[in-house]
Design a protein around this motif. Sequence first.
Motif, PDB file in Angstrom:
ATOM      1  N   PRO A   5       0.829  -1.173  -0.093  1.00 45.56           N
ATOM      2  CA  PRO A   5      -0.019  -0.006  -0.032  1.00 45.56           C
ATOM      3  C   PRO A   5       0.864   1.310  -0.010  1.00 45.56           C
ATOM      4  CG  PRO A   5       0.013  -0.996   2.262  1.00 45.56           C
ATOM      5  CD  PRO A   5       0.636  -2.072   1.142  1.00 45.56           C
ATOM      6  N   TRP A   6       2.131   1.238   0.297  1.00 43.82           N
ATOM      7  CA  TRP A   6       2.960   2.321   0.591  1.00 43.82           C
ATOM      8  C   TRP A   6       4.204   2.114  -0.081  1.00 43.82           C
ATOM      9  CZ3 TRP A   6      -0.141   5.719   2.268  1.00 43.82           C
ATOM     10  CH2 TRP A   6      -1.023   5.508   3.317  1.00 43.82           C
ATOM     11  N   LEU A   7       4.775   3.288  -0.581  1.00 42.96           N
ATOM     12  CA  LEU A   7       6.245   3.354  -1.348  1.00 42.96           C
ATOM     13  C   LEU A   7       7.074   2.887  -0.157  1.00 42.96           C
ATOM     14  CD1 LEU A   7       6.132   6.082  -3.847  1.00 42.96           C
ATOM     15  CD2 LEU A   7       5.473   3.890  -3.957  1.00 42.96           C
ATOM     16  N   ASN A   8       8.219   2.002  -0.383  1.00 47.16           N
ATOM     17  CA  ASN A   8       9.472   1.821   0.455  1.00 47.16           C
ATOM     18  C   ASN A   8      10.256   3.029   0.424  1.00 47.16           C
ATOM     19  OD1 ASN A   8      11.297   1.348  -1.622  1.00 47.16           O
ATOM     20  ND2 ASN A   8      10.554  -0.597  -1.500  1.00 47.16           N
ATOM     21  N   GLN A  12      10.106   5.985  -2.413  1.00 43.04           N
ATOM     22  CA  GLN A  12       9.862   7.329  -2.027  1.00 43.04           C
ATOM     23  C   GLN A  12      10.746   8.326  -2.279  1.00 43.04           C
ATOM     24  OE1 GLN A  12       7.104   9.111  -1.218  1.00 43.04           O
ATOM     25  NE2 GLN A  12       6.628   8.074   0.508  1.00 43.04           N
TER      26      GLN A  12
END
Length: 160
Positions: A5-8, A12
Amino acid sequence: MTEGPWLNETEQRAWRAYLAMSKRLATHLSRDLQREFDLSPQDYEILVCLSEAPGRRMRAVELGRATEWEKSRLSHQLSRMERRGMVSREPVPGVRYPEVVLTDRGLAAITEAAPRHAAAVRAAFLDALGPERLDRFAEACSAIARRVGAVEAERGDGPC
């Protein structure tokens, strides 16, 4: 790439570096065109398209495809440029929409601005990459553009 769900942290950092570079470079080049030639980046893009077209003219629909702009945005931009005498819209017999034509004033504007703009692009962008990274950067940009095209095609929401 990781599917989460998120960029690492690495993703990022790369994404934010791209956003910062893109915004800063666009602003820098835009200010230069405005200050030196009283041209917006949108003016310049239209002038480039028309100056490279056969007979310095294009159908509006072709110009819309080249710029990937919506019809209303293109129409408003062309109206502004028409008022300044840089383009004209000329009817074509048997065709519903007029052709957009680069006027002599528009040609003079792009002829004057292009060398300075190329120098600004070279100084701010190309020289920062250097010749050893230029091909890799171009390949990466092409890969991203192809991927965006594929995603748009899957969704059925490609360019105009």
